[in-house]
Enzyme design. Structure first.
Site, PDB file in Angstrom:
ATOM      1  N   GLU A 121      47.829  57.558  34.858  1.00 33.70           N
ATOM      2  CA  GLU A 121      50.030  57.253  35.414  1.00 33.70           C
ATOM      3  C   GLU A 121      50.559  57.280  36.673  1.00 33.70           C
ATOM      4  OE1 GLU A 121      51.860  60.908  33.085  1.00 33.70           O
ATOM      5  OE2 GLU A 121      50.261  59.882  30.993  1.00 33.70           O
ATOM      6  N   ASN A 155      44.602  54.245  34.209  1.00 29.40           N
ATOM      7  CA  ASN A 155      45.166  54.493  32.864  1.00 29.40           C
ATOM      8  C   ASN A 155      46.724  54.451  33.250  1.00 29.40           C
ATOM      9  OD1 ASN A 155      43.760  55.377  30.346  1.00 29.40           O
ATOM     10  ND2 ASN A 155      44.805  57.549  30.696  1.00 29.40           N
ATOM     11  N   HIS A 183      50.175  56.101  23.461  1.00 28.52           N
ATOM     12  CA  HIS A 183      51.051  57.552  22.837  1.00 28.52           C
ATOM     13  C   HIS A 183      52.190  56.804  22.142  1.00 28.52           C
ATOM     14  CE1 HIS A 183      48.160  60.174  24.102  1.00 28.52           C
ATOM     15  NE2 HIS A 183      48.265  60.171  25.470  1.00 28.52           N
ATOM     16  N   GLU A 205      43.755  56.583  24.445  1.00 27.29           N
ATOM     17  CA  GLU A 205      44.068  58.321  23.637  1.00 27.29           C
ATOM     18  C   GLU A 205      45.468  57.383  22.720  1.00 27.29           C
ATOM     19  OE1 GLU A 205      46.022  60.264  27.164  1.00 27.29           O
ATOM     20  OE2 GLU A 205      44.937  59.702  28.348  1.00 27.29           O
ATOM     21  N   ASP A 221      47.672  58.031  19.222  1.00 25.99           N
ATOM     22  CA  ASP A 221      48.134  58.749  18.644  1.00 25.99           C
ATOM     23  C   ASP A 221      48.698  57.762  18.182  1.00 25.99           C
ATOM     24  OD1 ASP A 221      49.291  59.621  20.473  1.00 25.99           O
ATOM     25  OD2 ASP A 221      48.511  61.451  20.681  1.00 25.99           O
TER      26      ASP A 221
HETATM   27  C1  XIL Z   1      47.266  66.408  27.611  1.00 32.16           C
HETATM   28  C2  XIL Z   1      46.190  67.183  26.668  1.00 32.16           C
HETATM   29  O1  XIL Z   1      46.273  67.084  25.998  1.00 32.16           O
HETATM   30  C3  XIL Z   1      47.544  68.738  26.419  1.00 32.16           C
HETATM   31  O2  XIL Z   1      45.945  69.095  26.386  1.00 32.16           O
HETATM   32  C4  XIL Z   1      47.660  69.227  28.227  1.00 32.16           C
HETATM   33  O3  XIL Z   1      48.243  70.314  27.509  1.00 32.16           O
HETATM   34  C5  XIL Z   1      47.952  68.029  28.987  1.00 32.16           C
HETATM   35  O4  XIL Z   1      47.972  66.458  28.792  1.00 32.16           O
HETATM   36  N1  XIL Z   1      48.014  61.116  29.329  1.00 32.16           N
HETATM   37  C6  XIL Z   1      47.139  61.888  29.390  1.00 32.16           C
HETATM   38  C7  XIL Z   1      46.192  62.784  29.260  1.00 32.16           C
HETATM   39  O5  XIL Z   1      46.534  61.181  30.126  1.00 32.16           O
HETATM   40  O6  XIL Z   1      46.090  63.816  29.901  1.00 32.16           O
HETATM   41  C8  XIL Z   1      47.135  64.126  28.546  1.00 32.16           C
HETATM   42  O7  XIL Z   1      46.420  64.998  27.715  1.00 32.16           O
HETATM   43  C9  XIL Z   1      48.278  63.368  27.391  1.00 32.16           C
HETATM   44  C10 XIL Z   1      49.176  62.822  28.433  1.00 32.16           C
END
Ligand code: XIL
Length: 314
Positions: free
Chosen positions: A130, A171, A207, A235, A237
């Site tokens: 990020e 990422n 996401h 990641e 969802d």
């Molecule tokens: C999230 C985890 O899933 C949670 O359990 C934690 O509280 C916060 O981080 N982007 C990312 C991940 O790169 O590391 C994050 O994971 C979700 C968003």
């Protein structure tokens, strides 16, 4: 069907996988599904390889929790994505409040990345997580504010030196479709390549929101693979405003299929990871108020229509 991981393999992908997290591993029904390598050929630790977990005080490295996930993957015959070396979030306060000068913070980044990447050797690594704001400008975190954009170079060079076999990724989220943030990532990769800095891939977090999947997924991935690097969806969802309804589940199934089939049609998209497989342990409800039901298995570990959408997408 035989399981998503097998379907993904048959389609020529390296893996289909899931994030997981240490507290969930006491749930034996959960672990049984996670450990089925026909469903999941890869896992990512949701938290336990982050900076606050691995170097809670300067120079003191703690790998016990991360090792639990790495050993689980090995035991299950699954690949592991290391997540992550350098991120503005989940940093210990000694990093954020240390008031280090440029040279000192670069040395801290170098030590952190090389120690973590060499401990988990032979993995795919989200070395940088990020780095950008949504408008494509650099995120003004402690690394950028102290070092400038060269913190990325320092981390990648340290990771490559620590493990020549590691696959090194940057990422980010909101780079699923084309736009300012994706363009910034393209330009970063080009500038790294021009400077001879190692970079193997871009991780597209994914996401997403039901009914709002970008229409430019394929063109977006292709602008990265045209640079000679890989992409992965890291990641995935797809959340909805609760309560879930059959209509939302049907749209979610379609949306999962759209994302998977986009990766499937781009040869340089090597795999897809969902950000945990069940709504029982999804990060969504605690982060996005009123939203959830984002995963392909429901909170009772029963497959949702989204599962069939994933299978159909490969
Ligand atoms: C999230 C985890 O899933 C949670 O359990 C934690 O509280 C916060 O981080 N982007 C990312 C991940 O790169 O590391 C994050 O994971 C979700 C968003």
């Amino acid at each position: 069907n035989a399981g998503i991981a097998l379907v993904a393999k048959a389609a020529g992908k390296k893996y289909f996988g899931s994030a997981t997290d240490n507290p969930e591993l006491t749930d034996t029904a959960y672990v049984a599904i996670l450990s089925n390598s026909s469903e999941f050929g890869q896992i990512t630790p949701g938290n336990s390889m982050k900076w606050d977990a691995t170097e809670p005080s300067q120079g003191t490295f703690t790998f016990a929790a991360g090792d639990v996930i790495a050993d689980l993957a090995i035991g299950n015959g699954q690949l592991l994505r290391g997540h992550n070396c350098v991120w503005y979030n989940q940093l210990p306060s000694w990093v954020t409040s240390g008031n280090f000068d440029n040279a000192t913070l670069q040395s801290i980044v170098k030590t952190h990345c090389s120690t973590v990447v060499s401990h988990y050797a032979g993995k795919i690594w989200d070395v940088i997580n990020e780095p950008f704001n949504d408008d494509g400008t650099w995120r003004a975190d402690v690394f950028y504010n102290t070092i400038g954009p060269l913190y990325v170079n320092t981390a990648l060079i340290a990771a490559r030196a620590a493990d020549p076999n590691a696959k090194l990724y940057i990422n980010d989220y909101n780079i699923e479709g084309t736009g300012a943030k994706s363009t910034a990532m393209v330009n970063l990769v080009k500038s790294l390549q021009a400077a001879g800095v190692p970079i193997d891939g871009v991780g597209i977090q994914g996401h997403l929101i039901v009914g709002e999947v970008p229409s430019t997924l394929i063109a977006n991935m292709e602008q990265f693979t045209a640079l000679g690097i890989e992409v992965a969806i890291t990641e995935l969802d797809i959340r909805m405003t609760l309560p879930a309804t059959p209509a939302l589940y049907a749209q979610q199934k379609q949306d999962y299929e759209t994302v998977i089939s986009a990766c499937n049609s781009v040869p340089g998209c090597i795999g897809v990871t969902i950000w945990d497989y069940t709504d029982k342990y999804s990060w969504v409800p605690s982060t996005f108020s009123g939203q959830g039901a984002a995963c392909p298995w429901d909170a009772t570990l029963v497959k949702k229509p989204a599962y069939d959408g994933i299978v159909a997408g490969f």
